[in-house]
Design a protein around this motif. Structure first.
Motif, PDB file in Angstrom:
ATOM      1  N   GLN A 121       4.145  22.606   6.925  1.00  0.00           N
ATOM      2  CA  GLN A 121       5.140  22.640   6.054  1.00  0.00           C
ATOM      3  C   GLN A 121       5.216  23.853   5.314  1.00  0.00           C
ATOM      4  OE1 GLN A 121       6.880  18.855   4.026  1.00  0.00           O
ATOM      5  NE2 GLN A 121       5.801  19.574   2.402  1.00  0.00           N
ATOM      6  N   SER A 122       6.563  24.215   5.050  1.00  0.00           N
ATOM      7  CA  SER A 122       6.548  25.912   4.558  1.00  0.00           C
ATOM      8  C   SER A 122       6.077  25.707   3.135  1.00  0.00           C
ATOM      9  CB  SER A 122       7.863  26.511   4.701  1.00  0.00           C
ATOM     10  OG  SER A 122       8.781  25.457   4.060  1.00  0.00           O
ATOM     11  N   GLU A 123       6.356  24.747   2.462  1.00  0.00           N
ATOM     12  CA  GLU A 123       6.038  24.726   1.029  1.00  0.00           C
ATOM     13  C   GLU A 123       5.734  23.277   0.582  1.00  0.00           C
ATOM     14  OE1 GLU A 123       7.798  25.917  -3.490  1.00  0.00           O
ATOM     15  OE2 GLU A 123       8.764  26.654  -1.560  1.00  0.00           O
ATOM     16  N   LYS A 124       4.569  23.113  -0.165  1.00  0.00           N
ATOM     17  CA  LYS A 124       4.206  21.735  -0.572  1.00  0.00           C
ATOM     18  C   LYS A 124       5.260  21.175  -1.457  1.00  0.00           C
ATOM     19  CE  LYS A 124      -0.738  21.975   0.842  1.00  0.00           C
ATOM     20  NZ  LYS A 124      -1.976  21.566   0.316  1.00  0.00           N
ATOM     21  N   LEU A 125       5.361  19.811  -1.447  1.00  0.00           N
ATOM     22  CA  LEU A 125       6.299  19.369  -2.339  1.00  0.00           C
ATOM     23  C   LEU A 125       5.805  19.008  -3.821  1.00  0.00           C
ATOM     24  CD1 LEU A 125       7.731  16.492   0.310  1.00  0.00           C
ATOM     25  CD2 LEU A 125       9.048  18.672  -0.354  1.00  0.00           C
ATOM     26  N   ASP A 126       6.814  19.229  -4.634  1.00  0.00           N
ATOM     27  CA  ASP A 126       6.440  18.668  -6.125  1.00  0.00           C
ATOM     28  C   ASP A 126       7.265  17.648  -6.419  1.00  0.00           C
ATOM     29  OD1 ASP A 126       5.323  19.506  -8.789  1.00  0.00           O
ATOM     30  OD2 ASP A 126       7.280  19.282  -9.196  1.00  0.00           O
ATOM     31  N   PHE A 127       6.741  16.575  -7.273  1.00  0.00           N
ATOM     32  CA  PHE A 127       7.636  15.413  -7.665  1.00  0.00           C
ATOM     33  C   PHE A 127       9.073  15.758  -8.215  1.00  0.00           C
ATOM     34  CE2 PHE A 127       5.611  16.460 -11.716  1.00  0.00           C
ATOM     35  CZ  PHE A 127       6.572  16.097 -12.673  1.00  0.00           C
ATOM     36  N   LYS A 128       9.399  17.062  -8.701  1.00  0.00           N
ATOM     37  CA  LYS A 128      10.698  17.496  -9.081  1.00  0.00           C
ATOM     38  C   LYS A 128      11.517  17.707  -7.906  1.00  0.00           C
ATOM     39  CE  LYS A 128       8.878  18.817 -13.794  1.00  0.00           C
ATOM     40  NZ  LYS A 128       8.765  20.163 -14.791  1.00  0.00           N
ATOM     41  N   ASP A 129      11.157  17.786  -6.791  1.00  0.00           N
ATOM     42  CA  ASP A 129      12.090  18.323  -5.630  1.00  0.00           C
ATOM     43  C   ASP A 129      12.886  17.359  -5.169  1.00  0.00           C
ATOM     44  OD1 ASP A 129      10.710  20.776  -5.811  1.00  0.00           O
ATOM     45  OD2 ASP A 129       9.210  20.431  -4.343  1.00  0.00           O
ATOM     46  N   SER A 130      14.082  17.481  -4.677  1.00  0.00           N
ATOM     47  CA  SER A 130      14.992  16.758  -4.362  1.00  0.00           C
ATOM     48  C   SER A 130      14.320  16.041  -2.916  1.00  0.00           C
ATOM     49  CB  SER A 130      16.462  17.246  -4.072  1.00  0.00           C
ATOM     50  OG  SER A 130      15.990  18.366  -3.080  1.00  0.00           O
ATOM     51  N   SER A 131      13.734  16.819  -2.007  1.00  0.00           N
ATOM     52  CA  SER A 131      13.236  16.070  -0.790  1.00  0.00           C
ATOM     53  C   SER A 131      11.843  15.312  -0.971  1.00  0.00           C
ATOM     54  CB  SER A 131      12.914  17.355   0.021  1.00  0.00           C
ATOM     55  OG  SER A 131      12.100  18.264  -0.351  1.00  0.00           O
ATOM     56  N   PHE A 132      11.368  15.143  -2.288  1.00  0.00           N
ATOM     57  CA  PHE A 132      10.044  14.352  -2.467  1.00  0.00           C
ATOM     58  C   PHE A 132      10.233  12.813  -2.017  1.00  0.00           C
ATOM     59  CE2 PHE A 132       8.314  11.818  -6.084  1.00  0.00           C
ATOM     60  CZ  PHE A 132       6.997  11.637  -5.798  1.00  0.00           C
ATOM     61  N   ALA A 133      11.374  12.323  -2.459  1.00  0.00           N
ATOM     62  CA  ALA A 133      11.708  10.809  -2.424  1.00  0.00           C
ATOM     63  C   ALA A 133      11.301  10.186  -1.087  1.00  0.00           C
ATOM     64  CB  ALA A 133      13.136  10.458  -2.680  1.00  0.00           C
ATOM     65  N   GLY A 134      11.511  10.780   0.028  1.00  0.00           N
ATOM     66  CA  GLY A 134      11.501  10.100   1.525  1.00  0.00           C
ATOM     67  C   GLY A 134       9.922   9.985   1.767  1.00  0.00           C
ATOM     68  N   PRO A 135       9.335  11.074   1.545  1.00  0.00           N
ATOM     69  CA  PRO A 135       7.702  11.104   1.694  1.00  0.00           C
ATOM     70  C   PRO A 135       6.772  10.420   0.866  1.00  0.00           C
ATOM     71  CG  PRO A 135       8.469  13.337   2.141  1.00  0.00           C
ATOM     72  CD  PRO A 135       9.704  12.539   1.712  1.00  0.00           C
ATOM     73  N   PHE A 136       7.578  10.201  -0.283  1.00  0.00           N
ATOM     74  CA  PHE A 136       6.831   9.446  -1.536  1.00  0.00           C
ATOM     75  C   PHE A 136       6.939   7.980  -1.198  1.00  0.00           C
ATOM     76  CE2 PHE A 136       8.013   7.000  -5.168  1.00  0.00           C
ATOM     77  CZ  PHE A 136       6.685   7.018  -5.918  1.00  0.00           C
ATOM     78  N   VAL A 137       8.267   7.398  -0.891  1.00  0.00           N
ATOM     79  CA  VAL A 137       8.380   6.237  -0.535  1.00  0.00           C
ATOM     80  C   VAL A 137       7.456   5.724   0.650  1.00  0.00           C
ATOM     81  CG1 VAL A 137       9.884   4.502   0.410  1.00  0.00           C
ATOM     82  CG2 VAL A 137      10.610   5.888  -1.527  1.00  0.00           C
ATOM     83  N   LEU A 138       7.238   6.491   1.604  1.00  0.00           N
ATOM     84  CA  LEU A 138       6.307   6.166   2.581  1.00  0.00           C
ATOM     85  C   LEU A 138       5.098   6.287   2.409  1.00  0.00           C
ATOM     86  CD1 LEU A 138       5.781   6.059   5.672  1.00  0.00           C
ATOM     87  CD2 LEU A 138       5.325   8.476   5.688  1.00  0.00           C
ATOM     88  N   TYR A 139       4.494   7.096   1.358  1.00  0.00           N
ATOM     89  CA  TYR A 139       3.078   6.902   0.927  1.00  0.00           C
ATOM     90  C   TYR A 139       2.809   5.597  -0.089  1.00  0.00           C
ATOM     91  CZ  TYR A 139      -1.416   8.898  -0.799  1.00  0.00           C
ATOM     92  OH  TYR A 139      -2.721   8.899  -1.022  1.00  0.00           O
ATOM     93  N   PHE A 140       3.894   5.531  -0.828  1.00  0.00           N
ATOM     94  CA  PHE A 140       3.815   4.089  -1.551  1.00  0.00           C
ATOM     95  C   PHE A 140       3.665   2.907  -0.589  1.00  0.00           C
ATOM     96  CE2 PHE A 140       6.152   0.425  -3.314  1.00  0.00           C
ATOM     97  CZ  PHE A 140       5.593   0.312  -4.805  1.00  0.00           C
ATOM     98  N   SER A 141       4.395   2.710   0.463  1.00  0.00           N
ATOM     99  CA  SER A 141       4.589   1.935   1.601  1.00  0.00           C
ATOM    100  C   SER A 141       2.934   1.892   2.138  1.00  0.00           C
ATOM    101  CB  SER A 141       5.517   2.102   2.470  1.00  0.00           C
ATOM    102  OG  SER A 141       6.846   2.079   1.958  1.00  0.00           O
TER     103      SER A 141
END
Length: 470
Positions: free
Chosen positions: A340-360
């Motif tokens: 991935q070109s840049e690691k996600l921060d919790f403030k990023d708009s693209s954070f939600a999808g991978p976060f929900v997966l990790y939660f699951s």
């Protein structure tokens, strides 16, 4: 006059039955205490591991340490049940908990002296200690509760234990909020973990042995004497030819195998340092929700115990298939060769999808392991047998984890790791159904019938006789 005294005695017994679950020597209190011990030790270790690489930029040292850890864990997980039956809970738990403190200290040392030898040795010692701790925990969690409420008590334990991961996830998130992504976590993070783990070591001495734990109906969990080395050696060897344990092997192997993929190749690869800590707060929080949900199904969904087992396994199987399917969709865009070109921060708009997966993933982990523990607990009632069964489960589980950490060290493609994890969990479901069908005794009695059959203590002294002694 005599009649009045008799009535008062009956009233006092009724009040005692209502309040007794909060006695120090009750299963509820003792299971809660073992939950707190695991909150402080393996709970904090889980938060540490969940950051990927134990919070280190270079994951090689911790991958090798984890291989050493789970190799010795595999051996002492199997032996741990026998050791617990010989030494009892105090010595077994204290010896196990102290190794967690040493491991966190080795990572603190590695922050200043980047030589992996000490970390690997500490990991190997932690594997020995973890084998002892989890065999003891398994015996307590599966044998102390009433037979018709084991799912509820497993959920209680799992919730308290995973609160350690929640609190432990907040530690690196807060202490490393402004830290450079290219740096490892700071010293204060490791010191904080060591303080919790030290508290858990001291708390282990509060656990009572099984023959001093009294249920609300006045029965004791077990009244056996501690075993001998020769007897335990024989019993442990027989586990490898026990068809019940052989059916559990795929589930045991799978149940820690996926941690490496989830921690290192999802959380560590996709998210920046502070966000990894935040993710772990929700990963372990999801475990609390998952354990409560599956515990309710396994204890209350149907009157028949077998039917509850079948439904619980089916629910976990369906949910697991959906979550691993989502993991596949998430995995396809990146790999070792296409990072991935840049690691996600919790403030990023693209954070939600991978976060929900990790939660699951956290939700599924708790449901899967609680389900397996429920099946193990349904195979017997005495702590000696269940300590061996739990130790065998943890031993096989740890052997799988040892292999998984080396799989990641050798840069096996992320997609291959995901497919193996998905396949292992899928294979285990029909085998667990078969085990429930063949080995779990059905119980169609209602709660009222169970209470009517339960012996009533003749006096307060019988049920509280061990409360003042630890």
């Amino acid at each position: 006059m005599g009649a009045e005294v008799e009535v008062k005695d009956e009233e006092s017994i009724t009040k005692l039955s209502t309040k007794s679950r909060f006695r120090y020597n009750s299963p509820l209190v003792q299971v809660s205490l073992i939950g707190l011990v695991c909150f402080c030790c393996p709970g904090m270790f889980n938060a540490l591991s969940g950051m990927g690489g134990g919070g280190q930029v270079n994951r090689t040292a911790t991958n090798n340490a984890n291989t050493a850890l789970y190799t010795t864990f595999a051996v002492f997980g199997i032996l741990g049940g026998g050791i617990y039956n010989i030494l009892g809970p105090h010595l077994t738990l204290a010896a196990g908990c102290s190794t967690y403190v040493l491991y966190a200290g080795s990572l603190l040392y590695y922050n200043h002296q980047p030589h992996q030898g000490f970390v690997i040795i500490a990991g190997a010692l932690l594997g020995i200690g973890a084998g002892l701790l989890w065999a003891c925990e398994g015996a307590i969690m599966t044998s102390y509760p009433p037979p018709n409420r084991k799912g509820t008590y497993i959920s209680l334990f799992w919730s308290i234990f995973n609160m350690g991961g929640v609190i432990g996830g907040l530690v690196p998130f807060i202490l490393n909020y402004h830290r450079n992504e290219a740096a490892s976590v700071n010293d204060a993070t490791y010191i904080g973990f060591m303080c919790f783990m030290s508290a858990g070591t001291l708390l282990s001495f509060a656990i009572l042995p099984p023959n001093r734990v009294v249920r609300d109906d006045g029965t004791r969990c077990t009244d056996v004497k501690y075993s001998s080395v020769s007897k335990e050696a024989t019993e442990v060897l027989q586990l490898f030819t026990n068809w019940k344990m052989l059916l559990i092997v795929p589930a045991a192997w799978a149940s820690n195998f996926f941690y490496t993929y989830q921690f290192n190749n999802v959380n560590a690869v996709l998210f920046n340092l502070r966000t990894r800590g935040l993710n772990n707060v929700f990963y372990w929080g999801a475990q609390m929700l998952g354990s409560i949900g599956i515990g309710y199904i396994l204890d209350f969904s149907f009157q028949s115990r077998r039917m509850r087992g079948f439904v619980g396994i089916s629910v976990v199987a369906l949910l697991g298939t959906a979550i691993w399917g989502g993991g596949l969709a998430n995995q396809l865009p990146y790999s070792h060769d296409r990072p991935q070109s840049e690691k996600l921060d919790f403030k990023d708009s693209s954070f939600a999808g991978p976060f929900v997966l990790y939660f699951s993933y956290g939700l599924l982990d708790a449901m899967f392991q609680s389900m397996v523990y429920w099946v193990i607990g349904a195979l017997a009632d005495d702590s000696q047998t269940l300590s061996r069964y739990s130790g065998f489960y943890k031993g096989v589980q740890s052997a799988g984890a040892a292999v998984a950490w080396q799989v990641d060290t050798h840069k096996v493609p992320f997609l291959s790791q995901l497919i193996v994890n998905w396949s292992l969990t899928t294979i285990s479901y029909p085998l667990l159904v078969l085990l429930v069908m063949l080995a779990v005794k059905d119980d169609n009695k209602t709660e009222d019938e169970i209470e009517n059959e339960a012996p009533v203590p003749s006096s307060n002294k019988d049920i509280n006789s061990t409360a003042i002694s630890t």
